[in-house]
Design a protein around this motif. Structure first.
Motif, PDB file in Angstrom:
ATOM      1  N   TRP A 199       0.902  -1.135   0.079  1.00  0.00           N
ATOM      2  CA  TRP A 199      -0.125  -0.010   0.016  1.00  0.00           C
ATOM      3  C   TRP A 199       0.808   1.245   0.043  1.00  0.00           C
ATOM      4  CZ3 TRP A 199      -1.794   4.496   2.193  1.00  0.00           C
ATOM      5  CH2 TRP A 199      -3.009   5.080   1.883  1.00  0.00           C
ATOM      6  N   HIS A 200       1.993   1.318   0.869  1.00  0.00           N
ATOM      7  CA  HIS A 200       2.687   2.528   0.778  1.00  0.00           C
ATOM      8  C   HIS A 200       3.544   2.579  -0.189  1.00  0.00           C
ATOM      9  CE1 HIS A 200       2.656   2.456   5.673  1.00  0.00           C
ATOM     10  NE2 HIS A 200       1.983   3.735   5.078  1.00  0.00           N
ATOM     11  N   VAL A 201       3.867   1.479  -0.900  1.00  0.00           N
ATOM     12  CA  VAL A 201       4.782   1.408  -2.344  1.00  0.00           C
ATOM     13  C   VAL A 201       3.955   2.441  -3.335  1.00  0.00           C
ATOM     14  CG1 VAL A 201       5.774   0.237  -4.030  1.00  0.00           C
ATOM     15  CG2 VAL A 201       6.368  -0.418  -1.750  1.00  0.00           C
ATOM     16  N   GLU A 202       2.355   1.906  -3.518  1.00  0.00           N
ATOM     17  CA  GLU A 202       1.745   2.400  -4.475  1.00  0.00           C
ATOM     18  C   GLU A 202       1.387   3.973  -4.121  1.00  0.00           C
ATOM     19  OE1 GLU A 202       1.022   1.155  -7.363  1.00  0.00           O
ATOM     20  OE2 GLU A 202       2.086  -0.440  -6.546  1.00  0.00           O
ATOM     21  N   ASP A 203       1.384   4.264  -2.935  1.00  0.00           N
ATOM     22  CA  ASP A 203       0.974   5.543  -2.507  1.00  0.00           C
ATOM     23  C   ASP A 203       2.358   6.434  -2.923  1.00  0.00           C
ATOM     24  OD1 ASP A 203      -1.162   7.002  -1.484  1.00  0.00           O
ATOM     25  OD2 ASP A 203      -0.089   7.463   0.389  1.00  0.00           O
ATOM     26  N   ALA A 204       3.344   5.945  -2.701  1.00  0.00           N
ATOM     27  CA  ALA A 204       4.134   6.784  -2.894  1.00  0.00           C
ATOM     28  C   ALA A 204       4.565   7.115  -4.235  1.00  0.00           C
ATOM     29  CB  ALA A 204       5.715   6.164  -2.272  1.00  0.00           C
ATOM     30  N   ARG A 205       4.198   6.220  -5.155  1.00  0.00           N
ATOM     31  CA  ARG A 205       4.092   6.690  -6.795  1.00  0.00           C
ATOM     32  C   ARG A 205       3.394   7.859  -6.889  1.00  0.00           C
ATOM     33  NH1 ARG A 205       5.178   1.508  -9.879  1.00  0.00           N
ATOM     34  NH2 ARG A 205       3.814   2.282 -11.383  1.00  0.00           N
ATOM     35  N   ARG A 206       2.406   8.162  -6.142  1.00  0.00           N
ATOM     36  CA  ARG A 206       1.723   9.504  -6.368  1.00  0.00           C
ATOM     37  C   ARG A 206       1.823  10.579  -5.296  1.00  0.00           C
ATOM     38  NH1 ARG A 206      -1.249   5.022  -8.531  1.00  0.00           N
ATOM     39  NH2 ARG A 206      -1.521   4.172  -6.330  1.00  0.00           N
ATOM     40  N   ALA A 207       3.238  10.633  -5.029  1.00  0.00           N
ATOM     41  CA  ALA A 207       3.548  11.684  -3.999  1.00  0.00           C
ATOM     42  C   ALA A 207       3.932  12.675  -4.790  1.00  0.00           C
ATOM     43  CB  ALA A 207       4.535  11.198  -3.213  1.00  0.00           C
ATOM     44  N   TYR A 208       2.906  13.202  -5.442  1.00  0.00           N
ATOM     45  CA  TYR A 208       3.102  14.389  -6.399  1.00  0.00           C
ATOM     46  C   TYR A 208       3.295  15.896  -5.526  1.00  0.00           C
ATOM     47  CZ  TYR A 208       0.231  11.600  -9.118  1.00  0.00           C
ATOM     48  OH  TYR A 208      -0.344  10.460  -9.744  1.00  0.00           O
ATOM     49  N   GLY A 209       4.000  16.490  -6.303  1.00  0.00           N
ATOM     50  CA  GLY A 209       4.182  17.900  -5.812  1.00  0.00           C
ATOM     51  C   GLY A 209       3.029  18.726  -6.653  1.00  0.00           C
ATOM     52  N   ARG A 210       3.258  19.922  -6.648  1.00  0.00           N
ATOM     53  CA  ARG A 210       2.197  20.916  -7.752  1.00  0.00           C
ATOM     54  C   ARG A 210       2.885  22.126  -8.221  1.00  0.00           C
ATOM     55  NH1 ARG A 210       1.425  22.197  -2.126  1.00  0.00           N
ATOM     56  NH2 ARG A 210       0.617  24.432  -1.727  1.00  0.00           N
ATOM     57  N   THR A 211       2.450  22.555  -9.310  1.00  0.00           N
ATOM     58  CA  THR A 211       2.631  23.692  -9.979  1.00  0.00           C
ATOM     59  C   THR A 211       1.594  24.598  -9.626  1.00  0.00           C
ATOM     60  OG1 THR A 211       3.720  22.346 -11.744  1.00  0.00           O
ATOM     61  CG2 THR A 211       3.285  24.880 -11.960  1.00  0.00           C
ATOM     62  N   ILE A 212       2.182  25.988  -9.373  1.00  0.00           N
ATOM     63  CA  ILE A 212       1.335  27.178  -8.937  1.00  0.00           C
ATOM     64  C   ILE A 212       1.128  28.107  -9.809  1.00  0.00           C
ATOM     65  CG2 ILE A 212       0.679  28.780  -7.238  1.00  0.00           C
ATOM     66  CD1 ILE A 212       2.420  26.629  -5.286  1.00  0.00           C
ATOM     67  N   PRO A 213       0.049  28.837 -10.344  1.00  0.00           N
ATOM     68  CA  PRO A 213      -0.089  29.495 -11.106  1.00  0.00           C
ATOM     69  C   PRO A 213       0.877  31.041 -10.522  1.00  0.00           C
ATOM     70  CG  PRO A 213      -2.274  28.928 -10.658  1.00  0.00           C
ATOM     71  CD  PRO A 213      -1.398  28.140  -9.920  1.00  0.00           C
ATOM     72  N   ALA A 214       1.528  31.545 -11.544  1.00  0.00           N
ATOM     73  CA  ALA A 214       2.521  32.478 -11.235  1.00  0.00           C
ATOM     74  C   ALA A 214       2.443  33.610 -12.392  1.00  0.00           C
ATOM     75  CB  ALA A 214       3.848  31.997 -10.812  1.00  0.00           C
ATOM     76  N   PRO A 215       3.345  34.848 -11.947  1.00  0.00           N
ATOM     77  CA  PRO A 215       3.447  35.714 -12.960  1.00  0.00           C
ATOM     78  C   PRO A 215       4.201  35.008 -14.348  1.00  0.00           C
ATOM     79  CG  PRO A 215       4.037  36.630 -10.906  1.00  0.00           C
ATOM     80  CD  PRO A 215       3.697  35.264 -10.746  1.00  0.00           C
TER      81      PRO A 215
END
Ligand code: NAD
Length: 480
Positions: A116-132
């Motif tokens: 379960w943890h292995v599968e979850d870690a595959r989706r440990a996404y960061g994010r991109t934030i709208p910026a100038p």
């Protein structure tokens, strides 16, 4: 009853199995017989320094290993745990005492936790934030670094693996000090990871004098996170040590779980479910139901059903397939069971069943039900971590909630009611990190477990499990 030879236990440092640098060891005892069955090597300071160097090196390799490759290795480790579960279970019973079926089940479940943890870690996404325009603003989630982990003896494979699986899935390396009382089970678990092809240094296993090992590992600049499961006093000590060097900690500590059986509950069903949970692992579970608050209209029915369930428990050597509850894991728990029972009786409690250590070798104590337990009895304030069930009536639900919330702990709590409105009130007002209504089920890897108040902080299980092992990095990038 099958007899399993007890393995030779070694430290695991930088991918190698080795004895203590000084040859020092401590005996390992079978709690069902009180016989010495083996020895645990005690790491020297030089061994610990080797483990720190290895974890530092292992972290650099592991965090740079592509996720797909990490995932493949960890899935292989999970398959090995599943394949070796019967053997892991047999060894666990020898050194911890729990029934072999329970022990094997713990190993099988722990493989699923890893998956379960292995599968979850595959989706440990960061994010991109709208910026100038001309700026990239993003958030990365990165492994925190080498982890120093300390785990107790009550779940000899599930306990270590909750920490190992989440940390390694997140990309961290680890030095784990498992319990000196259940070392062979921890070594069998670590062997599954090693044999699956984990690079040297990613996972290191040590044993030793607990206070010396933790002080050394926490102080080292290599260690980036301290993860502990155990008692509240030791948790406070380690958190204080980590505080002096500003290291984050994950604290899974003890509790003293109240069970509130409301006026509209079915007392017999509640007693059956609560008793099953109470006597699991001889009550040595941090979420074990341990204070029973029963509406006065159900007090006798609940008690009678609970006593019946307690008397159906088959106490014996866990290696015997007919046993449903083994001995306590060590002489400290046996002494605590005797002390808390004697104190309650001295203050006026009635023993409805159990209460006396049987005349045989082994740290056995029977399922024990106490009624008329006065409020000042130690057992109502101190986590028993033993098969003791103090039952006390209440008239008004608000009073029961006040009693339930009166201790400094807040790990698990349980409520039994047929009313959705009462269930909602219990859910809102019970101070606990883990609340179960109409059952006393255990932890599941899909959902977070952890405490409030002095029961600790941080969560294991669920997507929250990875949070402790990841740091959040803001990256802003001016393109022009
Ligand atoms: P303890 O407080 O002596 O030890 C608890 C665990 O911490 C053991 O594994 C021990 O080896 C380790 N430990 C002790 N001092 C340490 C230190 N300075 N550094 C690192 N590790 C250290 O208690 P015990 O007699 O083993 O168990 C009794 C109590 O511990 C129980 O009553 C229960 O409250 C608590 N406990 C909780 C859990 C849990 O899952 N939260 C598990 C086991 C024990």
């Amino acid at each position: 009853m099958t007899t399993t030879p007890y393995p030779t236990v070694r430290l695991h440092i930088s991918g190698e199995w080795r004895a203590s640098g000084s040859g020092a060891s401590a005996p390992v005892v079978n709690p069902a017989t009180e016989e010495v069955i083996g020895a645990v090597p005690l790491a020297t300071t030089a061994d610990l320094d080797d483990a720190l160097t290895a974890a530092d090196h292992g972290f650099r390799i592991w965090r740079g290993t592509p996720v797909a490759e990490r995932t493949a290795i960890l899935h292989r480790a999970a398959d090995l745990i599943t394949e070796r579960a019967p053997e892991i279970g047999r060894v666990m019973t020898l050194e911890q005492g729990k029934p072999v079926k329970e022990a094997t089940g713990e190993a099988i479940r722990t493989a699923d936790t890893l998956r379960w943890h292995v599968e979850d870690a595959r989706r440990a996404y960061g994010r991109t934030i709208p910026a100038p325009p001309g700026t990239l603003l993003s958030v990365r989630r990165e492994p925190v670094g080498p982890v120093a982990a300390f785990v107790p003896w009550n779940f000899p494979v599930g306990g270590p693996n909750r920490k190992i699986s989440a940390a390694l899935a997140a990309g961290c390396s680890m030095i784990i000090k498992a319990s000196e009382e259940t070392p062979a089970t921890a070594a069998a678990l670590v062997a599954c990871y090693a044999d699956a092809g984990l690079p040297p240094g990613v996972l290191n296993l040590v044993f030793g004098e607990p206070a010396a090992v933790s002080a050394h590992l926490i102080a080292s600049p290599v260690t980036r996170l301290v993860a502990f499961t155990g008692s509240v006093p030791v948790g406070k000590l380690l958190a204080a040590q980590a505080g002096t060097v500003m290291k984050p900690t994950l604290m899974e500590l003890g509790g003293h779980a109240p069970v509130i059986v409301c006026a509209d509950a079915d007392p017999v069903r509640a007693a059956g479910r609560a008793a099953r949970a109470k006597f699991l692992n001889a009550g040595q579970v941090c979420t074990s139901p341990s204070r029973f608050l029963v509406h006065e209209s159900h007090y006798e029915d609940f008690t009678a059903a609970f006593v019946k369930a307690a008397e159906e428990v088959v106490v014996g050597d866990g290696a015997d397939g007919t046993t449903t509850m083994g001995p306590l894991a060590n002489d400290r728990r046996l002494a605590a069971a005797e002390r808390l029972t004697a104190d309650a009786v001295r203050r006026g409690a009635t023993v409805r069943t159990g209460g006396l250590r049987p005349d045989r070798a082994g740290y056995f104590f029977p399922p024990t039900v106490l009624t008329d337990v006065p409020d000042d009895a130690q057992i109502l304030a101190e986590e028993p971590f033993a098969p003791l069930a103090p039952i006390r009536p209440f008239r008004d639900l608000d009073d029961a909630l006040a009693v339930a919330n009166s201790l400094p702990f807040g790990l698990a709590a349980y409520g039994f009611t047929e009313s959705a409105a009462t269930a909602a009130k219990l859910s809102a007002e019970l101070e606990a990190g883990i609340l179960s209504i109409n059952h006393c089920g255990g932890s599941v890897h899909e959902a977070p477990s952890g405490g409030v108040k002095e029961s600790g902080y941080g969560r294991e299980g669920g997507p929250e499990a990875l949070d402790a092992y990841l740091v959040t990095k803001r990256v802003s990038h001016q393109l022009e």
